[in-house]
Write an enzyme that holds these catalytic residues in place. Structure first.
Site, mmCIF file in Angstrom:
data_model
loop_
_atom_site.group_PDB
_atom_site.id
_atom_site.type_symbol
_atom_site.label_atom_id
_atom_site.label_comp_id
_atom_site.label_asym_id
_atom_site.label_seq_id
_atom_site.Cartn_x
_atom_site.Cartn_y
_atom_site.Cartn_z
ATOM 1 C CD GLU A 145 3.121 4.885 -6.833
ATOM 2 O OE1 GLU A 145 3.155 3.773 -7.381
ATOM 3 O OE2 GLU A 145 3.000 5.021 -5.598
ATOM 4 C CD GLU A 169 4.658 -4.806 -3.746
ATOM 5 O OE1 GLU A 169 3.843 -4.447 -4.633
ATOM 6 O OE2 GLU A 169 4.905 -5.997 -3.486
ATOM 7 N N GLY A 192 0.829 -1.206 0.000
ATOM 8 C CA GLY A 192 0.000 0.000 0.000
ATOM 9 C C GLY A 192 0.858 1.248 0.000
ATOM 10 C CB SER A 193 0.011 4.754 0.733
ATOM 11 O OG SER A 193 -0.257 4.813 2.122
ATOM 12 C CB CYS A 196 3.721 -0.294 -6.902
ATOM 13 S SG CYS A 196 4.256 -1.977 -7.202
#
Length: 458
Positions: free
Chosen positions: A361, A232, A211-212, A266
């Site tokens: 991102e 991650e 996630g974030s 991602c």
């Protein structure tokens, strides 16, 4: 109950039961008791049989699972089918990796003190696992987080993304149908305070998070002493284009890597660095391809780009693109919303290096092209951010390829392939703020076990 909506039309597609802390507390207590009772552990062959049967059950529900992914997560149906295939293959990888998840002999006769001793190691399950997952691959990410725990014999509590719990629920129910006792894998849909309390509980041996970065690092800072973890997050993936690159294969690759799942990946292609003399033409060719992509309801066969996961993500991306244009970027194509839930595939040329699209991102359908004077300058700019995940270089020159592999700050450098390329047995890890520890099924299985050594005086 947690209601689930199709992110394109916002219509309800299902619901799942939520749990409170008292229920989670009991799940953790049971998981801890299972971990401590070595006689209660399921033997390897039995776990293998369960995983094999689960793969067969998933194959039998292939189209149902693909539609579920498309309807709750907005991933185009063709890509959703690929995800189901990967998830099924992932169970097979778990079985295969069980044979590799082994100990080793430690040489003891290297000094007089060690002579006459035999030493070897074994790997044991680490204990209760808590997995918190993301929305963008709602089935395959669950397989990557929960199936390794099941394979090595760790009880696991799985908390899916709030937007996409249906695929996770389906996977857990399939595991039960395949013969896994319910106490070994629990579906946990809960609110944020309950999630944080669960993750930071002292009974958790391993925490898996996708996630974030903001949430991941925050939770890591609150883990109980002794809890191991893998995080991650995301990147701002760079691509270096060298003048000898084969555009006939590169442009389709960049389009796929940049606009797959509307950029909600991602390691999605975000920053493309090309020689100044080629940058405009590359942007034009990417724009020509982007304009052909059909945006719409992901459950329709002919849709290339589905919705963003929530309407406020459309608002955010619209604001970021508008800001980039105001700060000097050339809008080559796109740059507008199609409604509350969709945004056009967008190509920007030469955004300012300080714009959000250049430094954060995007996680949306936006690809930026930058012209460079020297490839060293391009690599320096590619490496300038506190994020580092996968990167790529397109070239026919071996020296350039090897230099990029050496100089790019990335955990993986793809040569003549887009940054979002992945197979599920690869190591998959973010550097710096992009993550912590290594993903990939075999690597996760290793992290969910601990080594124990035996020393025997002969």
């Amino acid at each position: 109950m947690l209601e689930v909506v199709n992110p394109y039309n916002l219509r309800k597609v299902g619901q799942v039961p939520t749990v409170n802390w008292d229920e989670v507390d009991q799940y953790l207590a049971t998981a801890t008791a299972l971990s401590k009772d070595r006689k209660a552990r399921l033997p390897d062959y039995q776990r293998i049989e369960i995983l094999k049967k689960a793969a067969v059950l998933m194959e039998g529900r292939f189209e149902e699972l693909a539609l579920l992914i498309a309807n709750e997560g907005g991933k185009p149906l063709g890509d959703a089918r690929v995800e189901v295939t990967r998830a099924i293959d992932g169970l097979g990888l778990c079985i295969k990796e069980l044979g590799n998840n082994a100990g080793r002999e430690i040489p003891m006769g290297l000094t007089a003190a060690g002579t006459g001793h035999l030493a070897f190691t074994q790997r044991e399950p680490i204990g209760p696992v808590v997995a918190v997952s993301a929305f963008n691959h709602p089935l395959n990410l669950i397989v990557h987080q929960a199936a390794p725990a099941i394979a090595v014999g760790c009880p696991v509590l799985v908390k899916p993304a709030e937007d996409t719990p249906l695929s996770c629920q389906a996977f857990v129910e399939i595991m039960y149908e395949a013969g896994l006792p319910e106490d070994w894998c629990r579906f946990v849909a809960c609110d944020i305070p309950t999630t944080e309390k669960m993750v930071t509980d002292s009974r958790v041996a391993f925490f898996s998070f996708i996630g974030s970065a903001r949430v991941g690092w925050m939770l890591r800072s609150k883990l109980a002493p002794g809890t191991r973890c893998a995080l991650e997050h995301g990147g701002v993936a760079p691509v270096i284009v060298e003048e000898s690159a084969d555009w006939s294969t590169m442009v389709p690759s960049l389009l796929k890597g940049g606009f797959y799942h509307s950029g909600q990946v991602c390691v999605s292609v975000q920053r493309v660095f090309a020689p100044k003399a080629q940058a405009q033409e590359l942007a034009n060719q990417l724009a020509a391809g982007a304009k052909k992509l059909k945006v719409g309801d992901a459950s329709h066969e002919d849709v290339d780009c589905g919705p963003l996961i929530r309407p406020h993500e459309v608002d955010r991306i619209e604001a970021w693109v508008n800001e980039a244009v105001e700060e000097g970027a050339t809008l080559v194509c796109g740059g507008k919303r199609l409604g509350n839930t969709t945004y056009t595939p967008t190509v920007l040329l030469n955004p300012a290096v300080t714009s959000k699209v250049s430094t954060l991102e995007v996680f949306g359908p936006v690809v930026c092209v930058y012209g460079y004077d020297s490839i060293d300058d391009a690599i320096e700019q590619a490496n300038s951010l506190p994020f580092a995940f996968q990167a790529s270089v397109f070239t026919k020159n071996l020296d350039v390829a090897m230099a990029a592999i050496h100089d790019l700050d990335a955990s993986a450098v793809m040569v003549n392939q887009h940054t979002a390329f992945r197979v599920d047995w690869m190591p998959f890890e973010g550097r710096k703020q992009s993550g912590y520890n290594v993903g990939g099924i075999g690597y996760t299985m290793h992290d969910m076990t601990e080594e124990k050594m035996a020393v025997i005086n002969l």
